[in-house]
Design a protein around this motif. Structure first.
Motif, PDB file in Angstrom:
ATOM      1  N   ARG A 104       0.810  -1.217   0.000  1.00 13.34           N
ATOM      2  CA  ARG A 104       0.000   0.000   0.000  1.00 13.34           C
ATOM      3  C   ARG A 104       0.846   1.271   0.000  1.00 13.34           C
ATOM      4  O   ARG A 104       0.500   2.243  -0.669  1.00 13.34           O
ATOM      5  CB  ARG A 104      -0.911  -0.032   1.237  1.00 13.34           C
ATOM      6  CG  ARG A 104      -1.787   1.190   1.440  1.00 13.34           C
ATOM      7  CD  ARG A 104      -2.849   0.910   2.501  1.00 13.34           C
ATOM      8  NE  ARG A 104      -2.293   0.407   3.742  1.00 13.34           N
ATOM      9  CZ  ARG A 104      -1.897   1.183   4.764  1.00 13.34           C
ATOM     10  NH1 ARG A 104      -2.011   2.497   4.670  1.00 13.34           N
ATOM     11  NH2 ARG A 104      -1.430   0.637   5.875  1.00 13.34           N
ATOM     12  N   LEU A 105       1.985   1.267   0.725  1.00  7.85           N
ATOM     13  CA  LEU A 105       2.704   2.510   0.970  1.00  7.85           C
ATOM     14  C   LEU A 105       4.093   2.585   0.328  1.00  7.85           C
ATOM     15  O   LEU A 105       4.655   3.678   0.238  1.00  7.85           O
ATOM     16  CB  LEU A 105       2.857   2.734   2.477  1.00  7.85           C
ATOM     17  CG  LEU A 105       1.569   2.932   3.280  1.00  7.85           C
ATOM     18  CD1 LEU A 105       1.897   3.069   4.770  1.00  7.85           C
ATOM     19  CD2 LEU A 105       0.810   4.161   2.796  1.00  7.85           C
ATOM     20  N   ALA A 106       4.654   1.468  -0.091  1.00 10.09           N
ATOM     21  CA  ALA A 106       6.054   1.455  -0.525  1.00 10.09           C
ATOM     22  C   ALA A 106       6.191   1.390  -2.038  1.00 10.09           C
ATOM     23  O   ALA A 106       5.269   0.989  -2.757  1.00 10.09           O
ATOM     24  CB  ALA A 106       6.785   0.275   0.111  1.00 10.09           C
ATOM     25  N   ASP A 107       7.406   1.750  -2.495  1.00  9.10           N
ATOM     26  CA  ASP A 107       7.762   1.641  -3.907  1.00  9.10           C
ATOM     27  C   ASP A 107       8.489   0.338  -4.197  1.00  9.10           C
ATOM     28  O   ASP A 107       8.660  -0.020  -5.360  1.00  9.10           O
ATOM     29  CB  ASP A 107       8.661   2.819  -4.303  1.00  9.10           C
ATOM     30  CG  ASP A 107       7.983   4.158  -4.068  1.00  9.10           C
ATOM     31  OD1 ASP A 107       6.881   4.360  -4.600  1.00  9.10           O
ATOM     32  OD2 ASP A 107       8.551   4.992  -3.327  1.00  9.10           O
ATOM     33  N   LEU A 108       8.952  -0.344  -3.169  1.00 12.46           N
ATOM     34  CA  LEU A 108       9.580  -1.650  -3.337  1.00 12.46           C
ATOM     35  C   LEU A 108       9.485  -2.432  -2.041  1.00 12.46           C
ATOM     36  O   LEU A 108       9.298  -1.845  -0.969  1.00 12.46           O
ATOM     37  CB  LEU A 108      11.046  -1.525  -3.765  1.00 12.46           C
ATOM     38  CG  LEU A 108      12.053  -0.901  -2.807  1.00 12.46           C
ATOM     39  CD1 LEU A 108      13.414  -1.575  -2.953  1.00 12.46           C
ATOM     40  CD2 LEU A 108      12.202   0.588  -3.100  1.00 12.46           C
ATOM     41  N   MET A 109       9.586  -3.751  -2.158  1.00 13.53           N
ATOM     42  CA  MET A 109       9.521  -4.661  -1.030  1.00 13.53           C
ATOM     43  C   MET A 109      10.921  -5.125  -0.666  1.00 13.53           C
ATOM     44  O   MET A 109      11.753  -5.361  -1.545  1.00 13.53           O
ATOM     45  CB  MET A 109       8.658  -5.877  -1.397  1.00 13.53           C
ATOM     46  CG  MET A 109       8.455  -6.880  -0.274  1.00 13.53           C
ATOM     47  SD  MET A 109       7.709  -8.436  -0.855  1.00 13.53           S
ATOM     48  CE  MET A 109       9.192  -9.402  -1.194  1.00 13.53           C
ATOM     49  N   ILE A 110      11.177  -5.302   0.639  1.00 14.11           N
ATOM     50  CA  ILE A 110      12.463  -5.764   1.143  1.00 14.11           C
ATOM     51  C   ILE A 110      12.224  -6.994   2.015  1.00 14.11           C
ATOM     52  O   ILE A 110      11.335  -6.989   2.866  1.00 14.11           O
ATOM     53  CB  ILE A 110      13.145  -4.668   1.981  1.00 14.11           C
ATOM     54  CG1 ILE A 110      13.415  -3.418   1.130  1.00 14.11           C
ATOM     55  CG2 ILE A 110      14.430  -5.180   2.611  1.00 14.11           C
ATOM     56  CD1 ILE A 110      13.779  -2.200   1.948  1.00 14.11           C
ATOM     57  N   ALA A 111      13.003  -8.053   1.804  1.00 23.57           N
ATOM     58  CA  ALA A 111      12.874  -9.265   2.617  1.00 23.57           C
ATOM     59  C   ALA A 111      14.233  -9.928   2.759  1.00 23.57           C
ATOM     60  O   ALA A 111      15.149  -9.660   1.974  1.00 23.57           O
ATOM     61  CB  ALA A 111      11.869 -10.229   2.000  1.00 23.57           C
ATOM     62  N   VAL A 112      14.363 -10.810   3.748  1.00 20.55           N
ATOM     63  CA  VAL A 112      15.635 -11.500   3.974  1.00 20.55           C
ATOM     64  C   VAL A 112      15.491 -13.007   3.837  1.00 20.55           C
ATOM     65  O   VAL A 112      16.380 -13.752   4.242  1.00 20.55           O
ATOM     66  CB  VAL A 112      16.225 -11.142   5.358  1.00 20.55           C
ATOM     67  CG1 VAL A 112      16.637  -9.679   5.399  1.00 20.55           C
ATOM     68  CG2 VAL A 112      15.254 -11.461   6.486  1.00 20.55           C
ATOM     69  N   GLU A 113      14.389 -13.458   3.231  1.00 20.29           N
ATOM     70  CA  GLU A 113      14.225 -14.877   2.932  1.00 20.29           C
ATOM     71  C   GLU A 113      13.509 -15.015   1.600  1.00 20.29           C
ATOM     72  O   GLU A 113      12.663 -14.183   1.253  1.00 20.29           O
ATOM     73  CB  GLU A 113      13.454 -15.590   4.052  1.00 20.29           C
ATOM     74  CG  GLU A 113      12.114 -14.971   4.368  1.00 20.29           C
ATOM     75  CD  GLU A 113      11.422 -15.665   5.525  1.00 20.29           C
ATOM     76  OE1 GLU A 113      11.672 -16.868   5.726  1.00 20.29           O
ATOM     77  OE2 GLU A 113      10.640 -15.012   6.237  1.00 20.29           O
TER      78      GLU A 113
END
Length: 321
Positions: free
Chosen positions: A183-192
């Motif tokens: 909803r709010l971000a321009d990209l997703m960040i994950a560590v898995e």
């Protein structure tokens, strides 16, 4: 084709070394870089925790091409979101448009230092959402007044705004954070390399946006040395985000990893100098739909040999993916 990045891991090197490392990463051909933003290392053996934003400013002046990014900054406790907006706008100007602002709900390890306790996960997510809204409002220009559930902003304005404001990334670990990021971000960040996270992000508005993952690696021509180093400095890694975010200090992380064996670490972190082993560790991210993968070379003193090897051997092999 996926992009491959280099991590300036502030927990394992001092500020001058970190800048020298990212300069070499740019020369080696990495597509982007990211920087951790911590007040503490996870383990005493790592031994460092310089101020990430000073490092980023120096890196912006020492490099010319490689994108820079926080991975990630918590804009809710140690930093007020209005101050994070000012930092990010300044970094975008210094970097000539190469900066992205990665945000997350934080870790007790780093945020406890300002007092006030450690909120429950649901509260931290609400705080993050409100912080992102404040940062976006300030990026929009003009004066901002905000009186919300968690934050107050009184007549704030960013006087030095870049023509292109920094894209905002949000770290995810479950459906709630994926919905917030979509909803709010321009990209997703994950560590898995979890395809379910990608799917939840897409369902929440993230379709078509970049998805960034991160993978620790331990390069060394002596595989046994690589395994020992990975165990010494990254044995905390297997606890998972939901556990790690709650631990308050390096003693707690050392206790949580007390029974982790070298072979356990080697099962989750590619070690040695066989590029195919590293490629196979990256492959799940690509297959899960991640468009960018940032590598973390374990061990501060091992960065330059890793970067030489990455330029000659690893990056060409990864790009065949």
């Amino acid at each position: 084709m996926a992009l491959f990045g280099y991590t300036m891991m502030t927990e394992q090197a001092g500020p001058r070394d970190l800048v020298a490392h990212v300069v070499r990463a740019e020369e080696a051909g990495f597509d982007f870089s990211v920087t951790s933003d911590h007040y503490f290392p996870w383990l005493d053996e790592q031994g460092h925790a310089p101020y990430a934003w000073s490092v980023l400013g120096a890196a912006a002046q020492a490099t010319s091409r490689i994108p820079l990014m926080t991975f990630v900054t918590c804009p809710t406790m140690r930093y007020h979101p209005a101050v994070v907006a000012q930092k990010a706008a300044t970094m975008q100007l210094l970097a000539g448009g190469r900066f992205r602002l990665g945000l997350g709900s934080g870790e007790n390890l780093n945020e406890h230092v300002v007092g006030g306790g450690w909120p429950a996960a649901d509260v931290r997510q609400d705080m993050l959402a409100e912080a992102v809204e404040i940062i976006r409002a300030l990026f929009g220009g003009g004066y901002v007044n905000h009186h919300g559930e968690h934050f107050d902003v009184e007549s704030a304005r960013l006087w030095d705004l870049p023509d292109t404001v920094p894209p905002i990334g949000v770290a995810v670990s479950g459906r709630q954070s994926c919905e917030l990021a979509g909803r709010l971000a321009d990209l997703m960040i994950a560590v898995e390399p979890d395809a379910d996270l990608v799917a939840a992000f897409d369902e929440s508005g993230g379709t078509g946006k970049p998805r960034m993952g991160q993978l620790p690696v331990s390069h060394d021509t002596d595989r046994d040395a690589a395994v020992r180093r990975a165990h010494e400095q990254f044995r905390w890694f297997g606890g998972g985000w939901k556990v790690n975010s709650e631990l308050p200090d390096t003693t707690a992380f050392a206790s949580a990893g007390a029974y982790v064996r070298e072979e356990d670490v080697a099962d989750s972190i590619p070690c040695g100098d066989d590029p195919e082993v590293f490629v196979e560790a990256v492959r799940p991210y690509v297959e899960a739909g991640f468009t960018e993968i940032a590598l973390v070379q374990v061990g501060g003193a091992s960065q330059l040999p890793f970067l030489d090897w990455a330029q000659k051997t690893l990056l060409p092999a990864l790009r065949e993916l």
